[in-house]
Design an enzyme around this catalytic site. Structure first.
Site, PDB file in Angstrom:
ATOM      1  N   GLU A   1       0.961  -1.370   0.121  1.00 32.54           N
ATOM      2  CA  GLU A   1      -0.092   0.181  -0.107  1.00 32.54           C
ATOM      3  C   GLU A   1       0.818   1.208  -0.217  1.00 32.54           C
ATOM      4  OE1 GLU A   1      -3.034  -0.171  -0.326  1.00 32.54           O
ATOM      5  OE2 GLU A   1      -3.977  -1.734   0.095  1.00 32.54           O
TER       6      GLU A   1
ATOM      7  N   ARG B   1       0.423   3.443  -3.484  1.00 38.11           N
ATOM      8  CA  ARG B   1      -0.086   5.375  -2.714  1.00 38.11           C
ATOM      9  C   ARG B   1       1.259   6.233  -2.778  1.00 38.11           C
ATOM     10  NH1 ARG B   1      -6.290   4.089   0.024  1.00 38.11           N
ATOM     11  NH2 ARG B   1      -5.917   1.667  -0.611  1.00 38.11           N
TER      12      ARG B   1
ATOM     13  N   ASP C   1      -4.451  -9.884  -8.066  1.00 35.15           N
ATOM     14  CA  ASP C   1      -4.884  -8.581  -9.579  1.00 35.15           C
ATOM     15  C   ASP C   1      -3.836  -8.004 -10.095  1.00 35.15           C
ATOM     16  OD1 ASP C   1      -4.514  -7.976  -7.030  1.00 35.15           O
ATOM     17  OD2 ASP C   1      -6.397  -6.497  -6.963  1.00 35.15           O
TER      18      ASP C   1
ATOM     19  N   GLU D   1     -12.238   0.183 -10.311  1.00 39.48           N
ATOM     20  CA  GLU D   1     -11.832  -0.589 -11.595  1.00 39.48           C
ATOM     21  C   GLU D   1     -13.238  -1.122 -13.081  1.00 39.48           C
ATOM     22  OE1 GLU D   1     -11.779  -1.702  -8.215  1.00 39.48           O
ATOM     23  OE2 GLU D   1      -9.894  -1.476  -7.743  1.00 39.48           O
TER      24      GLU D   1
END
Ligand code: DMJ
Length: 620
Positions: free
Chosen positions: A247, A251, A380, A514
């Site tokens: 993360e 980010r 993913d 998404e």
């Protein structure tokens, strides 16, 4: 020699009682001090000046190597090789000597304040423990803004208005955050206060960093400057806290890198590299597969306690590649690139069940954990980064290309299915058994397949583009079949339902991007107006059900007749959802795919051009 001759100042004419050979107490003490200083100096010369002794023995007297050889070979019957060795040693000494002279010459040409600064810089770098690299003094990089960082107004009025509306949404989300939660990671738009998840430890300002590039792309430069100023003054990674490596990378590192490439402000490059350096200890595992969690102060890592047998997660360790390649480029430190290339190597050595990549991998043993495969959560962005690594390398990373298309083939064969009414979906795979469920997260795959369709080997019929369109349609259906016209977290294709969530804990919507991301890619590749229409439907639903006075909130149940807010404005709403919406209504030249690749948090990174036109002054 009498001591008095050495130390005339120790006797004074007034001290009548003292004879020339007798000393008073103070004099004795001074004598003792001088004597011990002398002894220390002698010992110091013997033990602490090895270089000069080497120089003396090698140049002025005789080579230390000669001495060594003589000891080893007292008969002297190896004199040929000994002489050659002497020559080598002498040559090295001469070279070192020349180098030292050149350095001395350079130093002499500097002003005293510059010399002083050099010393300070070196000291700081050592103190920071950055292996001699100091993020305050990164190698000079000539900044060149990649094309398309800002766009022009769309030609037709409706698109212009729609785009302006999305900018207005960004303004509301940003202003609310600024007003009620400035400096916190996220905003609670209903209770109008800050919100912090433990993903970022005690690092602050996730929304600010995540939003930077969106502000720039939307030409909200005043807001961008305020955000930059906050980063400069307040963004602090010196925290004693555990963070999610994934993360923080997607980010913070991603956000900072994009802000740098868009604006050229050095502070972003410096902060990105500083944070990158702090993440490197996560790779200290027997295999080099990084830990999921890392304490930024101690450098101690571990994995999520719930992950199968202490495993690292595919979508986490597999989603560092793009950012780390850019970190190496901007810092001159090859470690970043080496770390992510090593992940590839470890994966290449492993057998893949049916060509699929299980979500769990043990970083100690290098073996797969549970055989659970998903193109949604836990898997993913690993697939996304294989394709994008190839694209970002200006299609030179052939290994990335091969791995992506092979993986996609395995996914198509083993996980993609059609519902009875003809909706294509991507199921999850658990030890060979299919679970007929598709996550909102999985919907990014429509965009990914479209982005890769062009380079797909043996795809003359446009099969991959068709597949991408089918995924986009299924995901749109998952929105259309709800009461609030926003999609659930997961939807199922079993028990007589299609594209509908059946479990209460899968009915929420947390402002995820998404589905809109896929519309944006599909629009760019096909210019089929339905993708803009679908995007506009989402805008209306967001305005109607998620907008509150204090920002935008997620929803607890998209099938409920009226919205029940979860009171969180996720940072990715500003980083991704609104950015992809804005680009959906922008010209193709704005952040053109020819020049930019989006990381998994929608932070654009420039393609590293093989002809080096993006870095004309780079020194080899
Ligand atoms: C984002 O943080 C990234 O897109 C990530 O890859 C997974 N999902 C969230 C948003 O849904």
């Amino acid at each position: 020699m009498p001591v008095t001759t050495l130390l005339p100042f120790t006797t004074t004419p007034n001290r009548k009682s003292a004879s020339p050979t007798s000393f008073r107490l103070t004099e004795k003490f001074i004598l003792l001090l001088v004597f011990s200083a002398f002894i220390t100096l002698c010992f110091g010369a013997i033990f602490f000046l090895p270089d000069s002794s080497k120089l003396l023995s090698g140049v002025f007297f005789h080579s230390s190597a000669v001495e060594t050889n003589t000891r080893r070979n007292p008969e002297g019957n190896d004199s040929g090789s000994a002489a050659a060795n002497d020559e080598k040693v002498l040559a090295k000494i001469r070279k070192d000597h020349e180098k030292a002279l050149l350095e001395a010459k350079d130093t002499l040409q500097k002003r005293p304040d510059e010399i002083q600064q050099d010393i300070l810089n070196e000291k700081e770098a050592v103190a920071k423990g950055l292996g001699g690299r100091d993020v305050n003094h990164l190698p000079a990089v000539e900044y060149q803004q990649p094309p398309g960082a800002t766009g022009r107004e769309p030609a037709d009025a409706e698109t212009r208005e729609r785009r302006a509306k999305i900018k207005e949404m960004m303004k509301h989300a940003w202003d609310s955050y600024r007003r009620y939660a400035w400096g916190s990671n996220e905003l609670r738009p209903v209770s109008k206060q800050g919100h912090s998840s433990n993903l970022f430890g005690s690092i602050k300002g996730a929304t600010i960093v995540d939003a930077l590039d969106t502000l720039y792309i939307m030409e909200m430069f005043e807001e961008f400057d305020v955000a930059s100023d906050w980063v400069e003054k307040n963004l602090d990674f010196n925290v004693n806290a555990e963070v999610s490596v994934f993360e923080v990378n997607i980010r913070f590192v991603g956000g900072l890198l994009s802000a740098y490439y868009l604006s050229g402000k050095e502070v972003f490059r410096r902060k990105a590299v500083e944070l990158g350096e702090k993440l490197l200890p996560a790779f200290k595992t027997p295999t080099g597969i990084p830990w999921a969690l890392l304490n930024l102060k101690s450098g101690i890592g571990r994995n999520w306690p719930w992950a199968s047998g202490g495993s690292s997660i595919l979508a986490e360790y597999g989603t560092l590649h793009l950012e780390f390649m850019h970190l190496s480029k901007l810092s001159g430190n090859p470690d970043f690139a080496q770390k992510v290339m090593n992940i590839r190597k470890v994966l290449n050595r492993l057998d893949k069940p049916q060509g699929l990549y299980p979500n769990y991998l043990n970083p100690n043993s290098g073996q797969w954990g549970q055989h659970h495969v998903s193109v949604g959560g836990l898997g993913d962005s690993f697939y996304e980064y294989l394709l994008k690594a190839w694209l970002m390398s200006d299609k030179t990373d052939e290994d990335g290309k091969k791995l992506y298309y092979e993986a996609l083939q395995a996914i198509e064969t083993n996980l993609m299915r059609k519902s009875s009414s003809g909706l294509t979906y991507i199921a999850e795979w658990k030890g060979g058994l299919l679970e007929h469920k598709m996550g909102h997260l999985t919907c990014f795959a429509g965009g990914m397949v479209a982005l890769g369709a062009d380079g797909a080997p043996n795809d003359k019929t446009g099969h991959q583009m068709e597949l991408a369109a089918e995924i986009a349609r299924t995901c749109h259906e998952s929105y259309a079949r709800t009461a609030l016209k926003l999609g659930p977290e997961a939807f199922r294709f079993d028990g007589g339902v299609e594209a509908i969530a059946t479990r209460q804990n899968e009915k929420y919507f947390i402002l995820r991007p998404e589905v809109i991301e896929t519309y944006m890619y599909m629009w760019r590749f096909t210019h089929d107006p339905k993708y803009r229409e679908w995007g506009w439907e989402a805008v209306q639903a967001l305005e109607q059900h998620c907008k509150v006075e204090g920002g935008y909130s997620g929803l607890r149940d998209v099938y409920a007749a009226s919205p029940n807010h979860d009171d969180v404005q996720q940072s990715f709403f500003l980083a991704e959802t609104l950015k992809y919406l804005y680009l959906l209504f922008s010209d193709d030249t704005h952040m053109a795919f020819e020049h930019w690749v989006f990381n998994t948090e929608a932070h654009p990174l420039p393609i590293i051009k093989r002809d080096k036109t993006d870095r004309p002054n780079e020194v080899e």
